[in-house]
Design an enzyme around this catalytic site. Structure first.
Site, PDB file in Angstrom:
ATOM      1  N   HIS A 130       0.838  -1.204   0.000  1.00 62.70           N
ATOM      2  CA  HIS A 130       0.000   0.000   0.000  1.00 62.70           C
ATOM      3  C   HIS A 130       0.872   1.253   0.000  1.00 62.70           C
ATOM      4  CE1 HIS A 130      -3.396   2.616   1.407  1.00 62.70           C
ATOM      5  NE2 HIS A 130      -2.388   3.264   1.989  1.00 62.70           N
ATOM      6  N   GLU A 131       1.904   1.262   0.837  1.00 60.41           N
ATOM      7  CA  GLU A 131       2.781   2.434   0.904  1.00 60.41           C
ATOM      8  C   GLU A 131       3.601   2.579  -0.377  1.00 60.41           C
ATOM      9  OE1 GLU A 131       2.179   4.480   3.093  1.00 60.41           O
ATOM     10  OE2 GLU A 131       0.994   3.175   4.403  1.00 60.41           O
ATOM     11  N   HIS A 134       1.601   4.463  -2.832  1.00 61.67           N
ATOM     12  CA  HIS A 134       1.678   5.907  -2.618  1.00 61.67           C
ATOM     13  C   HIS A 134       2.942   6.484  -3.245  1.00 61.67           C
ATOM     14  CE1 HIS A 134      -1.816   6.785  -0.269  1.00 61.67           C
ATOM     15  NE2 HIS A 134      -1.490   5.993   0.739  1.00 61.67           N
ATOM     16  N   GLU A 200      -6.227   7.254  -0.605  1.00 60.18           N
ATOM     17  CA  GLU A 200      -6.184   6.004   0.155  1.00 60.18           C
ATOM     18  C   GLU A 200      -6.916   4.889  -0.580  1.00 60.18           C
ATOM     19  OE1 GLU A 200      -4.438   5.182   2.848  1.00 60.18           O
ATOM     20  OE2 GLU A 200      -3.572   7.184   2.701  1.00 60.18           O
TER      21      GLU A 200
END
Length: 324
Positions: A130-131, A134, A200
């Site tokens: 997930h990071e 980003h 998100e």
């Protein structure tokens, strides 16, 4: 499109910063605020990652202290098509993580000790994925600069409380200054939160594709949300303007999926990931069939001691996280 969104966001935050400067000191205050905002944007572009990591008490990990975490991150970064980011550890019992860095080449992923101690290997990998999403989407730069400007707007508004009402150049007077102290930080928060919630959802989707297991990310979000409600993150509490950078809201208290939320409702995010897993399974991919992107099965398992420079080694019987 990401560049355009980033430019519009930073321009909006800069305009808000100038508006607060005008309310504090009139035209002269607005001019000073504009100059300060330009300097802050330049500083934030080059140094905001270091500032955020320092404020959150993060320490850099090296491959010797956490070899499996490094291997896991490298494999996921390869899947994402970006360079392997630097890894940092925050000494907080709350499971959480965030990404920073001005570009994929300068990416950083910071995880808490609570994350690696309380989540399974698959779940930790899903959070890192997930990071990485980003970082790949350059969200980390936008979110870090936004946090910097939002914090500055709050400080400038507080400054106006003490000096704005007494300043003859201020167009609002004392009552107007009090209103500004309340409304300016809220306006800054609304801008950064609206952007954060959208990003998100996208990072959840992209992260699930990177790790190949939407259900692992859904499970991780559920655990993080439940534990964050009862486990304080003191570094985040001291710098609430940075809360939106974390994968889940690190602040105490409940947040709903509304205008003032730092993150989307966790139940909505989990539902979206479960639906994504169902689509994969329905297409024959089998969401429950783990892609094994995390660990080399031929490599002997090692036990990381999660020791950062300047800290003591762990005792033999101490809990060491999901690998120990």
């Amino acid at each position: 499109m990401n560049f355009l969104r980033t430019t519009i966001l930073i321009a909006g935050m800069t305009a808000l910063f100038m508006g607060v400067g005008y309310l504090v000191g009139g035209t002269g205050g607005m001019t000073i605020a504009f100059i300060v905002a330009l300097g802050m944007n330049a500083f934030a572009y080059w140094n905001s990652d270091k500032m955020v990591l320092s404020m959150q008490g993060a320490r850099e990990l090296d491959p010797r202290s956490a070899p499996e975490l490094y291997d896991l991150t490298a494999r996921l970064a390869e899947n994402a098509g970006i360079p392997t980011p630097k890894l940092y550890l925050m000494d907080s019992p709350q499971p959480n993580a965030f990404a920073t860095g001005r570009s994929p080449e300068k990416g950083v992923v910071a995880v808490t000790r609570g994350l690696v101690q309380n989540l399974s290997m698959d779940e930790v990998g899903a959070v890192i994925a997930h990071e990485l999403a980003h970082i790949k989407n350059r969200d980390s730069l936008t979110m870090t600069i936004t946090a910097t400007l939002a914090g500055a707007i709050s400080m400038l508004a507080q400054f106006g409380l003490f000096f704005g009402g007494r300043n003859n150049d201020s167009p609002v007077g004392f009552i107007g200054t009090i209103a500004m102290v309340i409304l300016a930080p809220i306006a800054a928060m609304l801008v950064q939160m609206a952007v954060s919630r959208t990003r998100e959802y996208q990072a959840d989707k992209d992260g699930a594709q990177i790790c190949g297991d939407p259900l692992a990310l859904a499970s991780a979000l559920g655990k993080i949300t439940r534990m964050a409600r009862r486990t304080p993150n003191m570094a985040a509490e001291r710098a609430p303007a940075m809360a939106h950078m974390y994968i889940a809201n690190p602040l105490s208290g409940q947040r709903m999926d509304n205008l003032f939320a730092t993150h989307p409702n966790p139940a909505n995010r989990i539902a979206a990931l479960e639906a994504m897993a169902g689509e994969i399974s329905g297409g024959g991919g089998g969401a429950s069939e783990r892609t094994q992107v995390y660990v080399d099965p031929d490599r002997p398992r090692t036990t990381p001691n999660w020791r950062t420079p300047g800290t003591r080694p762990r005792d033999a019987g101490e809990h060491r996280g999901p690998w120990g």
